[in-house]
Design a protein around this motif. Structure first.
Motif, PDB file in Angstrom:
ATOM      1  N   ALA A 268       0.825  -1.218   0.000  1.00  0.00           N
ATOM      2  CA  ALA A 268       0.000   0.000   0.000  1.00  0.00           C
ATOM      3  C   ALA A 268       0.857   1.266   0.000  1.00  0.00           C
ATOM      4  CB  ALA A 268      -0.934  -0.009   1.209  1.00  0.00           C
ATOM      5  N   GLN A 269       2.032   1.179   0.623  1.00  0.00           N
ATOM      6  CA  GLN A 269       2.900   2.372   0.659  1.00  0.00           C
ATOM      7  C   GLN A 269       3.641   2.578  -0.655  1.00  0.00           C
ATOM      8  OE1 GLN A 269       4.565   1.104   4.476  1.00  0.00           O
ATOM      9  NE2 GLN A 269       4.048   3.095   5.318  1.00  0.00           N
ATOM     10  N   ASN A 270       3.723   1.523  -1.464  1.00  0.00           N
ATOM     11  CA  ASN A 270       4.454   1.620  -2.731  1.00  0.00           C
ATOM     12  C   ASN A 270       3.569   1.768  -3.952  1.00  0.00           C
ATOM     13  OD1 ASN A 270       7.287   1.478  -2.106  1.00  0.00           O
ATOM     14  ND2 ASN A 270       6.786  -0.503  -1.197  1.00  0.00           N
ATOM     15  N   ARG A 271       2.357   1.317  -3.866  1.00  0.00           N
ATOM     16  CA  ARG A 271       1.470   1.327  -5.027  1.00  0.00           C
ATOM     17  C   ARG A 271       0.787   2.693  -5.135  1.00  0.00           C
ATOM     18  NH1 ARG A 271       0.297  -0.302 -10.037  1.00  0.00           N
ATOM     19  NH2 ARG A 271      -1.947  -0.497 -10.404  1.00  0.00           N
ATOM     20  N   THR A 272       1.047   3.373  -6.227  1.00  0.00           N
ATOM     21  CA  THR A 272       0.465   4.700  -6.424  1.00  0.00           C
ATOM     22  C   THR A 272      -0.694   4.624  -7.414  1.00  0.00           C
ATOM     23  OG1 THR A 272       2.558   5.757  -5.943  1.00  0.00           O
ATOM     24  CG2 THR A 272       1.000   7.045  -7.237  1.00  0.00           C
ATOM     25  N   GLN A 273      -1.817   5.195  -7.037  1.00  0.00           N
ATOM     26  CA  GLN A 273      -2.955   5.364  -7.952  1.00  0.00           C
ATOM     27  C   GLN A 273      -3.560   6.740  -7.674  1.00  0.00           C
ATOM     28  OE1 GLN A 273      -4.449   2.723 -10.522  1.00  0.00           O
ATOM     29  NE2 GLN A 273      -2.243   2.976 -10.283  1.00  0.00           N
ATOM     30  N   PHE A 274      -4.007   7.386  -8.723  1.00  0.00           N
ATOM     31  CA  PHE A 274      -4.541   8.751  -8.636  1.00  0.00           C
ATOM     32  C   PHE A 274      -3.529   9.690  -7.983  1.00  0.00           C
ATOM     33  CE2 PHE A 274      -8.194   5.851  -8.459  1.00  0.00           C
ATOM     34  CZ  PHE A 274      -8.899   6.268  -9.581  1.00  0.00           C
ATOM     35  N   GLY A 275      -2.233   9.429  -8.251  1.00  0.00           N
ATOM     36  CA  GLY A 275      -1.173  10.349  -7.803  1.00  0.00           C
ATOM     37  C   GLY A 275      -0.748  10.176  -6.364  1.00  0.00           C
ATOM     38  N   LEU A 276      -1.312   9.215  -5.649  1.00  0.00           N
ATOM     39  CA  LEU A 276      -0.932   9.024  -4.242  1.00  0.00           C
ATOM     40  C   LEU A 276      -0.727   7.541  -3.952  1.00  0.00           C
ATOM     41  CD1 LEU A 276      -3.503  11.285  -2.327  1.00  0.00           C
ATOM     42  CD2 LEU A 276      -1.029  11.642  -2.455  1.00  0.00           C
ATOM     43  N   PRO A 277       0.155   7.233  -2.971  1.00  0.00           N
ATOM     44  CA  PRO A 277       0.206   5.833  -2.520  1.00  0.00           C
ATOM     45  C   PRO A 277      -1.172   5.447  -1.996  1.00  0.00           C
ATOM     46  CG  PRO A 277       1.973   7.132  -1.505  1.00  0.00           C
ATOM     47  CD  PRO A 277       1.076   8.103  -2.208  1.00  0.00           C
ATOM     48  N   ILE A 278      -1.612   4.234  -2.301  1.00  0.00           N
ATOM     49  CA  ILE A 278      -2.979   3.861  -1.879  1.00  0.00           C
ATOM     50  C   ILE A 278      -3.121   3.845  -0.357  1.00  0.00           C
ATOM     51  CG2 ILE A 278      -3.586   2.648  -4.022  1.00  0.00           C
ATOM     52  CD1 ILE A 278      -3.072  -0.017  -2.466  1.00  0.00           C
ATOM     53  N   SER A 279      -1.986   3.795   0.366  1.00  0.00           N
ATOM     54  CA  SER A 279      -2.048   3.844   1.838  1.00  0.00           C
ATOM     55  C   SER A 279      -2.587   5.185   2.338  1.00  0.00           C
ATOM     56  CB  SER A 279      -0.663   3.607   2.448  1.00  0.00           C
ATOM     57  OG  SER A 279       0.253   4.578   1.966  1.00  0.00           O
ATOM     58  N   LYS A 287      -8.772  -1.005   6.438  1.00  0.00           N
ATOM     59  CA  LYS A 287      -8.488  -2.449   6.327  1.00  0.00           C
ATOM     60  C   LYS A 287      -7.245  -2.777   7.150  1.00  0.00           C
ATOM     61  CE  LYS A 287     -10.127  -3.019   1.545  1.00  0.00           C
ATOM     62  NZ  LYS A 287     -11.535  -3.234   1.850  1.00  0.00           N
ATOM     63  N   LEU A 288      -6.217  -1.932   7.026  1.00  0.00           N
ATOM     64  CA  LEU A 288      -4.973  -2.178   7.775  1.00  0.00           C
ATOM     65  C   LEU A 288      -5.229  -2.086   9.286  1.00  0.00           C
ATOM     66  CD1 LEU A 288      -2.558  -0.099   5.485  1.00  0.00           C
ATOM     67  CD2 LEU A 288      -2.608  -2.609   5.700  1.00  0.00           C
ATOM     68  N   ALA A 289      -6.051  -1.133   9.672  1.00  0.00           N
ATOM     69  CA  ALA A 289      -6.360  -0.978  11.102  1.00  0.00           C
ATOM     70  C   ALA A 289      -7.100  -2.211  11.625  1.00  0.00           C
ATOM     71  CB  ALA A 289      -7.199   0.281  11.327  1.00  0.00           C
ATOM     72  N   ASP A 290      -8.037  -2.731  10.822  1.00  0.00           N
ATOM     73  CA  ASP A 290      -8.753  -3.951  11.243  1.00  0.00           C
ATOM     74  C   ASP A 290      -7.778  -5.113  11.430  1.00  0.00           C
ATOM     75  OD1 ASP A 290     -11.165  -2.657  11.260  1.00  0.00           O
ATOM     76  OD2 ASP A 290     -11.848  -3.438   9.321  1.00  0.00           O
ATOM     77  N   MET A 291      -6.824  -5.209  10.518  1.00  0.00           N
ATOM     78  CA  MET A 291      -5.824  -6.289  10.634  1.00  0.00           C
ATOM     79  C   MET A 291      -5.049  -6.144  11.943  1.00  0.00           C
ATOM     80  SD  MET A 291      -4.059  -6.405   6.888  1.00  0.00           S
ATOM     81  CE  MET A 291      -5.022  -6.572   5.405  1.00  0.00           C
ATOM     82  N   ALA A 292      -4.608  -4.924  12.219  1.00  0.00           N
ATOM     83  CA  ALA A 292      -3.800  -4.688  13.424  1.00  0.00           C
ATOM     84  C   ALA A 292      -4.606  -5.005  14.688  1.00  0.00           C
ATOM     85  CB  ALA A 292      -3.309  -3.249  13.446  1.00  0.00           C
ATOM     86  N   LEU A 350      -5.592  -9.550   0.212  1.00  0.00           N
ATOM     87  CA  LEU A 350      -5.697  -9.827  -1.224  1.00  0.00           C
ATOM     88  C   LEU A 350      -6.351  -8.640  -1.936  1.00  0.00           C
ATOM     89  CD1 LEU A 350      -6.657 -13.276  -2.675  1.00  0.00           C
ATOM     90  CD2 LEU A 350      -7.522 -11.196  -3.734  1.00  0.00           C
ATOM     91  N   GLN A 351      -7.374  -8.091  -1.312  1.00  0.00           N
ATOM     92  CA  GLN A 351      -8.083  -6.939  -1.903  1.00  0.00           C
ATOM     93  C   GLN A 351      -7.146  -5.738  -2.036  1.00  0.00           C
ATOM     94  OE1 GLN A 351     -11.081  -7.420  -2.992  1.00  0.00           O
ATOM     95  NE2 GLN A 351     -11.607  -5.346  -3.648  1.00  0.00           N
ATOM     96  N   ILE A 352      -6.322  -5.508  -1.025  1.00  0.00           N
ATOM     97  CA  ILE A 352      -5.379  -4.377  -1.072  1.00  0.00           C
ATOM     98  C   ILE A 352      -4.395  -4.564  -2.228  1.00  0.00           C
ATOM     99  CG2 ILE A 352      -3.396  -3.346   0.159  1.00  0.00           C
ATOM    100  CD1 ILE A 352      -5.027  -3.682   2.765  1.00  0.00           C
ATOM    101  N   HIS A 353      -4.026  -5.806  -2.503  1.00  0.00           N
ATOM    102  CA  HIS A 353      -3.086  -6.069  -3.599  1.00  0.00           C
ATOM    103  C   HIS A 353      -3.754  -5.958  -4.984  1.00  0.00           C
ATOM    104  CE1 HIS A 353      -0.482  -7.581  -0.401  1.00  0.00           C
ATOM    105  NE2 HIS A 353       0.504  -7.652  -1.279  1.00  0.00           N
ATOM    106  N   GLY A 354      -5.070  -5.770  -5.018  1.00  0.00           N
ATOM    107  CA  GLY A 354      -5.756  -5.644  -6.310  1.00  0.00           C
ATOM    108  C   GLY A 354      -5.563  -6.897  -7.148  1.00  0.00           C
ATOM    109  N   GLY A 355      -5.418  -6.723  -8.461  1.00  0.00           N
ATOM    110  CA  GLY A 355      -5.279  -7.867  -9.379  1.00  0.00           C
ATOM    111  C   GLY A 355      -4.081  -8.735  -9.036  1.00  0.00           C
ATOM    112  N   LEU A 356      -3.012  -8.107  -8.558  1.00  0.00           N
ATOM    113  CA  LEU A 356      -1.800  -8.858  -8.228  1.00  0.00           C
ATOM    114  C   LEU A 356      -2.081  -9.922  -7.168  1.00  0.00           C
ATOM    115  CD1 LEU A 356       1.286  -9.034  -8.748  1.00  0.00           C
ATOM    116  CD2 LEU A 356       1.568  -7.459  -6.822  1.00  0.00           C
ATOM    117  N   GLY A 357      -3.009  -9.628  -6.275  1.00  0.00           N
ATOM    118  CA  GLY A 357      -3.339 -10.572  -5.211  1.00  0.00           C
ATOM    119  C   GLY A 357      -3.975 -11.847  -5.719  1.00  0.00           C
ATOM    120  N   TYR A 358      -4.480 -11.804  -6.947  1.00  0.00           N
ATOM    121  CA  TYR A 358      -5.177 -12.958  -7.522  1.00  0.00           C
ATOM    122  C   TYR A 358      -4.252 -13.786  -8.403  1.00  0.00           C
ATOM    123  CZ  TYR A 358      -9.316 -15.442  -9.256  1.00  0.00           C
ATOM    124  OH  TYR A 358     -10.255 -16.400  -9.549  1.00  0.00           O
ATOM    125  N   ILE A 359      -3.023 -13.291  -8.567  1.00  0.00           N
ATOM    126  CA  ILE A 359      -2.078 -13.962  -9.479  1.00  0.00           C
ATOM    127  C   ILE A 359      -1.390 -15.103  -8.760  1.00  0.00           C
ATOM    128  CG2 ILE A 359      -0.014 -13.656 -10.931  1.00  0.00           C
ATOM    129  CD1 ILE A 359      -2.608 -12.234 -11.954  1.00  0.00           C
TER     130      ILE A 359
END
Ligand SMILES: Cc1cc2nc3c(=O)[nH]c(=O)nc-3n(C[C@H](O)[C@H](O)[C@H](O)COP(=O)(O)OP(=O)(O)OC[C@H]3O[C@@H](n4cnc5c(N)ncnc54)[C@H](O)[C@@H]3O)c2cc1C
Length: 397
Positions: A268-279, A287-292, A350-359
């Protein structure tokens, strides 16, 4: 009761050594193991040599003497790296060595427990049959008296380590009509005994490094020294093993959740979409808070239960009815919540990883397939809720 949730220096050192070993020896083989669907014999041998197949077993019987807390540390670290290796260790340790340690005679401990704890022999546990899953007292594999000993005939299914184990703790019916109350006995069955064979091995959604085997018994003759605990008390043996197994399953789930969370954070800290890291997006942060939150709660639950089991010790004769009931309820609570939280956490990862999570081949994709079984084996989560509710109705909160 004093509350001390810190680990000792020895426990921290053990965790550090396990972590370094797993990163060096196990992490590099898991992608190929998963793809090839093969039992990781080489890494299992290395883990046996390190003493990782006898962690909770006392030193006098060849183990490391690190108790259930030490064992959960091992399973937590294993859970971070690979669920197959963790299932192989757990089937052997929780379900194989526990019955021997808790119910074995001195001679049985010397003959079967010591080589198992030293890593010279692999164990498995076999309760399930085609007609006896959740209704585990309904086993139909027959144990018939034959002179001094017994003759075992029937078919067991879904045995983890079943293809590779040297000895199986196997439940058979000495009296089908009596069922779990006096009709089921635990036997120690050695591979190679005439009449014993391994049948089909299942293809599975996950846990590709483990065998899930059918065991066929065709008039397998065993002497009286192969009976573990008293005739007709096999159900106690199985339930004592499962109490340990359910807490260790919680520890492995805790490890799996931490790995999924760490991978999600980094992604999440590395993947950028819409000009920002998705984190930076609240949907991802929540989602990350729920995990923690789940990781934090599960860590306390697992080590509380493990410390309680260490406090009680391995001898069932020393447990009061109340202690046994509380231990069983706590193990069911840990198993049920851990497995559901692990599934939810890994699903969100898996959802946070988007399509990559399904590979195929990404850690989160493998974890997703591996995690699901924890809601089913060692008693389904419906059965855990039955156990908890019965105790609640009997003893109250
Ligand atoms: C990969 C794998 C490894 C395994 N390893 C081992 C092993 O090493 N040793 C071993 O002995 N077994 C092992 N098992 C078997 C496992 O423990 C059983 O599959 C599990 O206990 C469920 O039994 P079942 O599959 O017969 O399902 P069933 O008992 O037929 O259950 C089907 C559904 O009905 C529900 N259900 C059943 N009874 C009730 C009830 N009273 N109330 C509410 N719901 C209920 C269940 O929760 C489940 O959802 C393994 C299974 C797998 C898949």
């Amino acid at each position: 009761m004093a509350f001390d949730f810190s680990f000792s220096a020895d426990q921290d050192a053990f965790r550090g050594a396990v972590r370094a070993f797993l990163e060096r020896e196990v992490a590099p083989v898991v992608v190929a193991m998963d793809e090839d669907e093969t039992f990781p014999a080489a890494t299992v041998r290395k883990m046996q040599a390190e003493g990782y197949f006898g962690v909770p077993v006392p030193e006098e019987f060849g183990g490391s003497g690190l108790g259930k807390v030490g064992y959960c540390i091992l399973l937590e670290e294993l859970g971070k790296v690979d669920a197959s290796h963790s299932a192989i260790v757990a089937a052997h340790t929780s379900l194989g060595t526990t019955p021997l340690l808790s119910y074995g005679t001195e001679a049985q401990k010397r003959r079967w427990l010591t080589p198992a704890a030293k890593g010279e022999k692999l164990l498995a546990f076999s309760l399930t049959e085609a007609g006896s899953g959740s209704d585990s007292g309904a086993v139909h594999t027959l144990a018939e008296k034959d002179g001094d000993g017994w003759s075992l005939t029937g078919t067991k299914i879904y045995v983890t380590n079943g293809k590779e184990a040297d000895t199986i703790v196997l439940l058979a019916a000495n009296d089908v009509k009596k069922g779990p109350s006096g009709g089921v006995t635990a036997f120690l069955v050695d591979r190679g005994t005439p009449g014993f064979s391994v049948g089909r091995c299942e293809k599975k959604m996950g846990l590709h490094g483990t065998s899930t085997a059918e065991l066929i018994l065709d008039h397998v003759n065993v002497g009286p020294e192969h009976v573990l605990h008293e005739v007709g008390k096999g159900f106690h043996v199985a339930m004592t093993a499962l109490d340990v197994g359910r807490v260790s399953l919680g520890a492995a789930s805790l490890g799996g959740m931490q790995a999924a969370c760490a991978q999600s954070l980094a992604f999440a800290q590395n993947r950028t979409q819409f000009g920002l890291p998705i984190s930076e997006y609240e949907a991802i942060q929540f989602k990350l808070a729920d995990m923690a939150m789940r990781i934090h709660a599960l860590r306390l639950m697992v080590y509380h239960a493990a410390a309680n089991q260490d406090r009680l010790g391995p001898d069932p004769a020393r447990w009061s009815r109340l202690e046994r009931a509380a231990k069983t309820r706590e193990a069911a609570v840990v198993k049920c919540l851990a497995s559901e939280w692990a599934s939810e956490t890994i699903d969100e990862a898996l959802q946070i990883h988007g399509g990559l999570g399904y590979i195929r081949g990404t850690p989160v994709e493998r974890a997703y397939r591996d995690a699901r079984i924890s809601e089913i084996f060692e008693g389904t989560n419906e059965i855990q809720r039955v156990v908890i509710a019965r105790d609640l109705l009997g003893r109250g909160l």
